[in-house]
Design a protein around this motif. Structure first.
Motif, PDB file in Angstrom:
ATOM      1  N   GLN A 253       0.831  -1.189   0.000  1.00  0.00           N
ATOM      2  CA  GLN A 253       0.000   0.000   0.000  1.00  0.00           C
ATOM      3  C   GLN A 253       0.880   1.258   0.000  1.00  0.00           C
ATOM      4  OE1 GLN A 253      -0.247  -2.561   2.066  1.00  0.00           O
ATOM      5  NE2 GLN A 253      -2.351  -3.131   2.532  1.00  0.00           N
ATOM      6  N   PRO A 254       0.514   2.336  -0.660  1.00  0.00           N
ATOM      7  CA  PRO A 254      -0.684   2.507  -1.494  1.00  0.00           C
ATOM      8  C   PRO A 254      -0.427   2.199  -2.965  1.00  0.00           C
ATOM      9  CG  PRO A 254       0.401   4.614  -1.228  1.00  0.00           C
ATOM     10  CD  PRO A 254       1.254   3.603  -0.494  1.00  0.00           C
ATOM     11  N   PHE A 255       0.731   1.583  -3.272  1.00  0.00           N
ATOM     12  CA  PHE A 255       1.073   1.344  -4.671  1.00  0.00           C
ATOM     13  C   PHE A 255       0.202   0.246  -5.276  1.00  0.00           C
ATOM     14  CE2 PHE A 255       4.842   2.893  -2.426  1.00  0.00           C
ATOM     15  CZ  PHE A 255       5.117   4.032  -3.158  1.00  0.00           C
ATOM     16  N   LEU A 256       0.102  -0.881  -4.569  1.00  0.00           N
ATOM     17  CA  LEU A 256      -0.764  -1.982  -4.983  1.00  0.00           C
ATOM     18  C   LEU A 256      -1.304  -2.670  -3.737  1.00  0.00           C
ATOM     19  CD1 LEU A 256       1.017  -3.802  -7.966  1.00  0.00           C
ATOM     20  CD2 LEU A 256      -1.059  -2.428  -8.060  1.00  0.00           C
ATOM     21  N   TYR A 257      -2.589  -3.024  -3.774  1.00  0.00           N
ATOM     22  CA  TYR A 257      -3.191  -3.764  -2.664  1.00  0.00           C
ATOM     23  C   TYR A 257      -4.493  -4.381  -3.151  1.00  0.00           C
ATOM     24  CZ  TYR A 257      -6.044   0.491  -2.203  1.00  0.00           C
ATOM     25  OH  TYR A 257      -6.879   1.557  -2.447  1.00  0.00           O
ATOM     26  N   ALA A 258      -5.000  -5.311  -2.381  1.00  0.00           N
ATOM     27  CA  ALA A 258      -6.227  -6.014  -2.749  1.00  0.00           C
ATOM     28  C   ALA A 258      -7.442  -5.211  -2.289  1.00  0.00           C
ATOM     29  CB  ALA A 258      -6.244  -7.408  -2.140  1.00  0.00           C
ATOM     30  N   ALA A 259      -8.354  -4.952  -3.207  1.00  0.00           N
ATOM     31  CA  ALA A 259      -9.592  -4.256  -2.873  1.00  0.00           C
ATOM     32  C   ALA A 259     -10.542  -5.227  -2.166  1.00  0.00           C
ATOM     33  CB  ALA A 259     -10.235  -3.695  -4.135  1.00  0.00           C
ATOM     34  N   LYS A 260     -11.668  -4.698  -1.680  1.00  0.00           N
ATOM     35  CA  LYS A 260     -12.619  -5.528  -0.945  1.00  0.00           C
ATOM     36  C   LYS A 260     -13.195  -6.640  -1.813  1.00  0.00           C
ATOM     37  CE  LYS A 260     -13.996  -1.947   2.364  1.00  0.00           C
ATOM     38  NZ  LYS A 260     -15.106  -1.126   2.901  1.00  0.00           N
ATOM     39  N   ASN A 261     -13.303  -6.382  -3.134  1.00  0.00           N
ATOM     40  CA  ASN A 261     -13.834  -7.406  -4.035  1.00  0.00           C
ATOM     41  C   ASN A 261     -12.766  -8.390  -4.504  1.00  0.00           C
ATOM     42  OD1 ASN A 261     -12.323  -5.855  -5.749  1.00  0.00           O
ATOM     43  ND2 ASN A 261     -14.030  -5.246  -7.082  1.00  0.00           N
ATOM     44  N   GLY A 262     -11.541  -8.250  -3.979  1.00  0.00           N
ATOM     45  CA  GLY A 262     -10.469  -9.178  -4.321  1.00  0.00           C
ATOM     46  C   GLY A 262      -9.605  -8.756  -5.487  1.00  0.00           C
ATOM     47  N   SER A 263     -10.001  -7.695  -6.189  1.00  0.00           N
ATOM     48  CA  SER A 263      -9.216  -7.238  -7.331  1.00  0.00           C
ATOM     49  C   SER A 263      -7.990  -6.465  -6.865  1.00  0.00           C
ATOM     50  CB  SER A 263     -10.073  -6.355  -8.243  1.00  0.00           C
ATOM     51  OG  SER A 263     -10.481  -5.185  -7.550  1.00  0.00           O
ATOM     52  N   CYS A 264      -7.037  -6.317  -7.760  1.00  0.00           N
ATOM     53  CA  CYS A 264      -5.797  -5.605  -7.448  1.00  0.00           C
ATOM     54  C   CYS A 264      -5.969  -4.132  -7.793  1.00  0.00           C
ATOM     55  CB  CYS A 264      -4.644  -6.208  -8.252  1.00  0.00           C
ATOM     56  SG  CYS A 264      -3.026  -5.821  -7.583  1.00  0.00           S
ATOM     57  N   THR A 265      -5.741  -3.270  -6.823  1.00  0.00           N
ATOM     58  CA  THR A 265      -5.893  -1.843  -7.041  1.00  0.00           C
ATOM     59  C   THR A 265      -4.717  -1.115  -6.402  1.00  0.00           C
ATOM     60  OG1 THR A 265      -7.429   0.040  -6.816  1.00  0.00           O
ATOM     61  CG2 THR A 265      -7.251  -1.470  -4.947  1.00  0.00           C
ATOM     62  N   TYR A 341      14.502   3.013   3.202  1.00  0.00           N
ATOM     63  CA  TYR A 341      14.030   2.045   4.184  1.00  0.00           C
ATOM     64  C   TYR A 341      14.033   2.692   5.564  1.00  0.00           C
ATOM     65  CZ  TYR A 341      14.181  -1.669   0.766  1.00  0.00           C
ATOM     66  OH  TYR A 341      13.934  -2.454  -0.334  1.00  0.00           O
ATOM     67  N   GLY A 342      12.852   2.703   6.195  1.00  0.00           N
ATOM     68  CA  GLY A 342      12.707   3.280   7.519  1.00  0.00           C
ATOM     69  C   GLY A 342      12.766   2.209   8.592  1.00  0.00           C
ATOM     70  N   ASP A 526       7.708   4.698   3.041  1.00  0.00           N
ATOM     71  CA  ASP A 526       6.329   5.121   2.779  1.00  0.00           C
ATOM     72  C   ASP A 526       5.332   4.109   3.319  1.00  0.00           C
ATOM     73  OD1 ASP A 526       6.562   7.644   1.301  1.00  0.00           O
ATOM     74  OD2 ASP A 526       7.602   6.470  -0.192  1.00  0.00           O
ATOM     75  N   TYR A 527       5.637   2.840   3.127  1.00  0.00           N
ATOM     76  CA  TYR A 527       4.748   1.810   3.659  1.00  0.00           C
ATOM     77  C   TYR A 527       4.765   1.814   5.177  1.00  0.00           C
ATOM     78  CZ  TYR A 527       2.681  -2.743   4.580  1.00  0.00           C
ATOM     79  OH  TYR A 527       1.876  -3.742   5.045  1.00  0.00           O
ATOM     80  N   LEU A 528       5.906   2.122   5.760  1.00  0.00           N
ATOM     81  CA  LEU A 528       6.021   2.173   7.214  1.00  0.00           C
ATOM     82  C   LEU A 528       5.124   3.261   7.799  1.00  0.00           C
ATOM     83  CD1 LEU A 528       7.584   0.682   9.392  1.00  0.00           C
ATOM     84  CD2 LEU A 528       9.389   2.389   9.199  1.00  0.00           C
ATOM     85  N   ILE A 529       5.132   4.428   7.169  1.00  0.00           N
ATOM     86  CA  ILE A 529       4.252   5.512   7.630  1.00  0.00           C
ATOM     87  C   ILE A 529       2.797   5.094   7.522  1.00  0.00           C
ATOM     88  CG2 ILE A 529       3.485   7.854   7.115  1.00  0.00           C
ATOM     89  CD1 ILE A 529       6.309   8.512   6.262  1.00  0.00           C
ATOM     90  N   PHE A 530       2.474   4.464   6.382  1.00  0.00           N
ATOM     91  CA  PHE A 530       1.088   4.032   6.173  1.00  0.00           C
ATOM     92  C   PHE A 530       0.656   3.029   7.231  1.00  0.00           C
ATOM     93  CE2 PHE A 530      -1.311   0.403   4.536  1.00  0.00           C
ATOM     94  CZ  PHE A 530      -2.546   0.999   4.369  1.00  0.00           C
ATOM     95  N   ILE A 531       1.476   2.004   7.471  1.00  0.00           N
ATOM     96  CA  ILE A 531       1.065   0.939   8.388  1.00  0.00           C
ATOM     97  C   ILE A 531       1.023   1.455   9.823  1.00  0.00           C
ATOM     98  CG2 ILE A 531       3.277  -0.116   9.042  1.00  0.00           C
ATOM     99  CD1 ILE A 531       0.184  -1.970   7.729  1.00  0.00           C
ATOM    100  N   GLN A 532       1.873   2.406  10.166  1.00  0.00           N
ATOM    101  CA  GLN A 532       1.857   2.982  11.509  1.00  0.00           C
ATOM    102  C   GLN A 532       0.543   3.714  11.758  1.00  0.00           C
ATOM    103  OE1 GLN A 532       4.321   6.414  12.324  1.00  0.00           O
ATOM    104  NE2 GLN A 532       4.988   5.570  14.290  1.00  0.00           N
ATOM    105  N   ARG A 533       0.102   4.464  10.767  1.00  0.00           N
ATOM    106  CA  ARG A 533      -1.164   5.187  10.902  1.00  0.00           C
ATOM    107  C   ARG A 533      -2.357   4.240  10.814  1.00  0.00           C
ATOM    108  NH1 ARG A 533      -0.948   9.892   6.607  1.00  0.00           N
ATOM    109  NH2 ARG A 533      -3.010  10.284   7.494  1.00  0.00           N
ATOM    110  N   LYS A 534      -2.281   3.268   9.928  1.00  0.00           N
ATOM    111  CA  LYS A 534      -3.381   2.337   9.739  1.00  0.00           C
ATOM    112  C   LYS A 534      -3.641   1.530  11.004  1.00  0.00           C
ATOM    113  CE  LYS A 534      -6.411  -0.074   7.362  1.00  0.00           C
ATOM    114  NZ  LYS A 534      -7.672   0.530   6.895  1.00  0.00           N
ATOM    115  N   LYS A 535      -2.595   1.089  11.666  1.00  0.00           N
ATOM    116  CA  LYS A 535      -2.736   0.279  12.874  1.00  0.00           C
ATOM    117  C   LYS A 535      -2.786   1.126  14.146  1.00  0.00           C
ATOM    118  CE  LYS A 535      -0.638  -3.997  11.159  1.00  0.00           C
ATOM    119  NZ  LYS A 535      -1.749  -4.900  11.557  1.00  0.00           N
ATOM    120  N   GLN A 536      -2.821   2.444  13.975  1.00  0.00           N
ATOM    121  CA  GLN A 536      -2.945   3.376  15.104  1.00  0.00           C
ATOM    122  C   GLN A 536      -1.820   3.171  16.130  1.00  0.00           C
ATOM    123  OE1 GLN A 536      -6.916   3.082  16.678  1.00  0.00           O
ATOM    124  NE2 GLN A 536      -7.869   3.787  14.786  1.00  0.00           N
ATOM    125  N   LEU A 537      -0.610   3.212  15.604  1.00  0.00           N
ATOM    126  CA  LEU A 537       0.565   3.000  16.443  1.00  0.00           C
ATOM    127  C   LEU A 537       1.401   4.273  16.580  1.00  0.00           C
ATOM    128  CD1 LEU A 537       1.752  -0.449  15.028  1.00  0.00           C
ATOM    129  CD2 LEU A 537       0.361  -0.027  17.059  1.00  0.00           C
TER     130      LEU A 537
END
Length: 633
Positions: A253-265, A341-342, A526-537
């Motif tokens: 994320q946010p480059f590529l990830y699975a959407a709720k319907n299973g497709s790649c977005t 790499y962070g 970038d993914y580290l920032i995203f996952i930190q915010r997503k998991k509320q850490l």
């Protein structure tokens, strides 16, 4: 030696009656390209091999290209044995030499068996001209082993009108070039013409046949008056072709990830669809069952890069780093994203709350405050006692020191002017200290105080933390281990790789270790920032200031893909206009949603103020002890 204008003028006047020209006895006066007496034993043999009219057409086209339309390019002319005999290309090269930075004339055999700099075999400033009279299949198959062969401009001169040049154009090594021009003679209504072709293999007719050999028209100076006319774009329209994308729609994320319907977005998926719409192609996502980014092990690629190299995939659009190995073995677009790499660690435990009353000042400041208070109050009391015979110096000392605690002092009892000046300066200092202490105390009571954090790689290497990463084939762990830098090598030796991560929550286990205070997770910043915010850490973890390996992301294609530059130009356009950054921001907002964390509840509880009560308890204990001593004495 003849210049282009002189030669073409003579060629046009003489070729009206080519047979008469070729039968002249003054052969030595003809241009070097017609050294018939030295190249062939008889004119009859020559005419049986290559008609005179056709030879004139060839020389007209070749000299027009070399002496006019291709000026400014590096030039590589490659001949087979028969074309060397039929045309003295060396004469054309000698005339063209002054107009080019590099002009190389070589044979097929020499090109295959002579080591040359890469700028002699590839690049946007190189035009390669291949002249052949017999089918060059064997030569092209051997040339395909040279991964550096990829001239942007390729001109094929076929001297045989009966040769099947479609099979030549179908050769993968020929299709590497971004621009292709083929000349082949033909006879129509008794007249010999030179036809020009290009190749558009991605286009198909209604019956599904590929336009591998696409006619451009009969050669003439008016029709092919510019380089753009000679080399029309081959990939401005892909004709609806499907490009197969090797992707991992997990942990990117946010480059590529699975959407709720299973497709790649994701952001890169949106960019690919925008470019696909512009160039008229479709994309098909082939998601790898195993989450392996791709690395080179013992000379063999795995993961997405393995799919790209060995299994016919066309493109990789995940957030892949540009490395020495990927540059060597694949084509890559111009970088679209800068990254590094962070490293994320647990926020250190807050310092004990009972010490809150001490935190506003450092230890040195506290020492200076108490030392100054003792010196000022004691010195003043001693001076007053000696000069004015005051009977209670201890009382004066306590009164002066008590001002530091906000206790008032009756100035009417102090009638000596020099003492008043002394006290005035002391009260001013105390006032400043009180304001500073009070302000810092308010901050400390509302925001917990923490010990210093690890912010440098050297501190991390010397700490108890174990560096850790997901084991999906990145180059970084091995690069750290083999680094000549002691700090990086230590991090590599302490590295823990998690090979059995959950596809739905790949960083879950390692983040648990981080929150336990034992591990430091290394991952794309970038993914580290995203996952930190997503998991509320954001309150329980922090990202170090120091980062590892500044890098750039690119899309990757099979090596020597002819449309790499086309995709790269369109992707760069999305970057330059800010569209790609906006796409990424949109996906980040969609993934994270509204920030649900609150920095504090704004209420001071007993834990915040326990220091004051501890001081009170200590004071009461000291008073009780003093009382007991007084009664005993």
């Amino acid at each position: 030696m003849y210049g282009y204008v002189e030669f073409m003028g003579r060629l046009k006047t003489q070729c009206g009656n080519c047979t008469e020209w070729m039968l002249r006895s003054d052969v030595a006066a003809l241009p070097g390209a017609f050294k018939l007496t030295t190249l062939v034993p008889s004119l009859t043999i020559l005419q049986s091999l290559l008609p005179v009219r056709l030879m004139c057409l060839w020389l007209d086209a070749l000299t027009a290209l070399v002496l006019g339309l291709l000026r400014g390019q590096d030039l590589l002319l490659v001949t087979d044995d028969h074309s060397q005999i039929l045309l003295d290309v060396g004469w054309v090269v000698s005339v063209a030499g002054a107009s080019y930075t590099h002009v190389i004339l070589t044979s097929q055999h020499s090109l295959l068996h002579t080591s040359r700099p890469t700028h002699h075999t590839q690049g946007s400033f190189l035009t390669a001209i291949l002249l052949f009279h017999h089918h060059p299949t064997a030569f092209l198959l051997l040339l395909a082993d040279n991964k550096h062969w990829n001239p942007s401009y390729l001109v094929l001169f076929c001297l045989d009108q009966h040769l099947n040049t479609t099979t030549v154009l179908n050769q993968p090594v020929v299709q590497r070039s971004r621009f292709i021009l083929l000349f082949q003679p033909t006879v129509q209504a008794g007249h010999t013409h030179l036809l020009a072709y290009t190749s558009r293999p991605v286009h198909h007719d209604k019956s599904g046949c590929s336009f591998t050999k696409t006619p451009l028209g009969v050669w003439s100076h008016d029709r092919f008056h510019s380089r753009q006319a000679l080399f029309p774009p081959r990939f401005h329209d892909f004709g609806g072709q499907v490009l197969k994308l090797s992707v991992v729609c997990t942990n990117d994320q946010p480059f590529l990830y699975a959407a709720k319907n299973g497709s790649c977005t994701g952001g890169n998926s949106d960019a690919a669809h925008i470019i696909a719409k512009k160039l008229n192609f479709q994309v098909a996502y082939i998601d790898l069952e195993e989450v392996v980014w791709g690395s080179k092990q013992n000379g063999t690629w795995d993961g997405m890069f393995g799919e790209l190299m060995y299994k016919g995939k066309d493109l990789v659009i995940n957030s892949q780093d540009i490395t020495a190995d990927t540059i060597s073995d694949f084509d890559w677009t111009y970088p679209y994203w800068e990254n590094s790499y962070g490293i994320i660690l647990e926020v250190p435990r807050p310092l004990p709350q009972w010490r809150n009353i001490l935190y506003p000042f450092s230890s040195l400041t506290w020492g200076l405050v108490f030392g100054t208070t003792m010196v000022i109050s004691s010195a003043l009391a001693l001076l007053i006692q000696r000069l004015h015979h005051v009977s209670d110096p201890i009382g004066i000392t306590l009164q002066v020191a008590a001002v530091l605690l906000g206790q008032a002092m009756d100035h009417r009892k102090v009638r000596i002017w020099w003492v008043r000046v002394w006290l005035l300066s002391w009260w001013l200092v105390v006032d400043i200290l009180a304001v500073v202490y009070t302000g810092n105390l308010m901050a400390v009571l509302t925001i917990p105080a923490y010990p210093s954090r690890i912010q440098t790689l050297q501190d991390l290497a010397q700490s108890h933390f174990i560096s850790c990463m997901l084991d999906f084939g990145l180059f970084l762990p091995e690069a750290l281990k083999s680094s000549s830098n002691p700090t990086l090598a230590t991090l590599g030796k302490k590295m823990f790789l998690d090979p059995s991560f959950d596809r739905l929550d790949p960083t879950g286990f390692l983040l648990e270790q981080v929150q336990r205070g034992t591990h430091a997770l290394i991952i794309s910043y970038d993914y580290l920032i995203f996952i930190q915010r997503k998991k509320q850490l954001t309150r329980s973890t922090y990202i170090m200031d120091d980062k590892l390996y500044r890098t750039y992301f690119s899309w990757f294609l099979r090596r020597n893909t002819p449309y790499t530059t086309i995709l790269s130009d369109h992707l760069t356009r999305l970057v330059e206009t800010g569209i790609l950054a906006k796409i990424f921001d949109t996906h980040v907002g969609r993934l994270i949603g509204e920030e649900s964390q609150v920095r504090g509840d704004g209420v001071l509880n007993l834990g915040h103020l326990q220091g004051a009560f501890i001081v009170l308890a200590l004071g009461l204990f000291a008073a009780s002890l003093t009382l007991m001593l007084e009664h005993l004495v």
